[in-house]
Design an enzyme around this catalytic site. Structure first.
Site, short mmCIF file in Angstrom:
data_model
loop_
_atom_site.label_atom_id
_atom_site.label_comp_id
_atom_site.label_asym_id
_atom_site.label_seq_id
_atom_site.Cartn_x
_atom_site.Cartn_y
_atom_site.Cartn_z
N HIS A 154 -72.57 -25.11 -2.99
CA HIS A 154 -73.38 -24.99 -1.79
C HIS A 154 -74.82 -25.37 -2.09
O HIS A 154 -75.30 -25.20 -3.20
CB HIS A 154 -73.32 -23.58 -1.20
N GLY A 214 -77.83 -19.02 -11.95
CA GLY A 214 -77.96 -18.02 -10.89
C GLY A 214 -76.94 -18.14 -9.77
O GLY A 214 -77.10 -17.55 -8.71
N ASP A 253 -77.54 -18.29 5.85
CA ASP A 253 -77.36 -17.34 4.75
C ASP A 253 -77.44 -15.91 5.30
O ASP A 253 -78.30 -15.60 6.12
CB ASP A 253 -78.43 -17.57 3.67
P1 AMP Z 1 -75.94 -18.57 -4.97
O1 AMP Z 1 -76.72 -17.56 -5.75
O2 AMP Z 1 -76.58 -19.93 -5.00
O3 AMP Z 1 -74.47 -18.59 -5.33
O4 AMP Z 1 -76.09 -18.11 -3.46
C1 AMP Z 1 -75.07 -17.54 -2.72
C2 AMP Z 1 -75.66 -17.26 -1.36
O5 AMP Z 1 -74.60 -16.96 -0.47
C3 AMP Z 1 -76.62 -16.07 -1.33
O6 AMP Z 1 -77.90 -16.52 -0.85
C4 AMP Z 1 -75.96 -15.09 -0.36
O7 AMP Z 1 -76.88 -14.39 0.44
C5 AMP Z 1 -75.06 -16.01 0.44
N1 AMP Z 1 -73.89 -15.37 1.02
C6 AMP Z 1 -72.98 -14.58 0.38
N2 AMP Z 1 -72.03 -14.18 1.23
C7 AMP Z 1 -72.32 -14.74 2.44
C8 AMP Z 1 -71.72 -14.69 3.72
N3 AMP Z 1 -70.60 -13.99 3.95
N4 AMP Z 1 -72.30 -15.36 4.73
C9 AMP Z 1 -73.43 -16.05 4.52
N5 AMP Z 1 -74.05 -16.15 3.34
C10 AMP Z 1 -73.51 -15.50 2.30
#
Ligand code: AMP
Ligand code: ZN
Length: 109
Positions: free
Chosen positions: A99, A92, A30
């Site tokens: 994922h 959220g 992440d």
């Molecule tokens: P969610 O709130 O479950 O949709 O979590 C999305 C997650 O994706 C968050 O923890 C972000 O920090 C992570 N995220 C967003 N963009 C990227 C990226 N380019 N590379 C890695 N993680 C990411």
């Protein structure tokens, strides 16, 4: 999906710190880690959220979970770890490609 950030990571159009990859899934760190180890486990097939899965995805979902256990061990999370799937706005979810978060602290050897 052309406008999906995780599909772009799968296609290597944008970089990520990749921890594991096979023909069905990708695992990467992440970008804003909320624990010492914070992995995201995603299917390569674009599925918008857990709520968008069907019976066809049963085997794939099982593989994602099983790989979670293997990777958690490999990353030293032998004391335990948290897994989280945020689903939909109310859950959220910010990135609309299914994922699974894995969060934990490696146990010192
Ligand atoms: P969610 O709130 O479950 O949709 O979590 C999305 C997650 O994706 C968050 O923890 C972000 O920090 C992570 N995220 C967003 N963009 C990227 C990226 N380019 N590379 C890695 N993680 C990411
Ligand atoms: Zn996607």
């Amino acid at each position: 999906m052309t406008d999906c950030i995780f599909c772009k990571i799968i296609n290597k159009d944008i970089p990520a710190k990749i921890a594991y990859e096979d023909e069905e899934m990708l695992v990467f760190h992440d970008i804003q880690p909320k624990a010492a180890v914070h992995l995201l486990i995603i299917p390569k097939k674009h599925i918008t959220s857990l709520a968008h899965t069907t019976a066809e995805d049963t085997l794939l979902l099982g593989k994602l979970l099983q790989k979670t256990a293997i990777l958690a061990k490999e990353f030293g999370l032998t004391d335990g770890y948290k897994t989280q799937i945020n689903t939909g706005i109310g859950g959220g979810q910010e990135v609309f490609h299914l994922h699974l978060h894995v969060l934990g602290t490696p146990k010192p050897k």
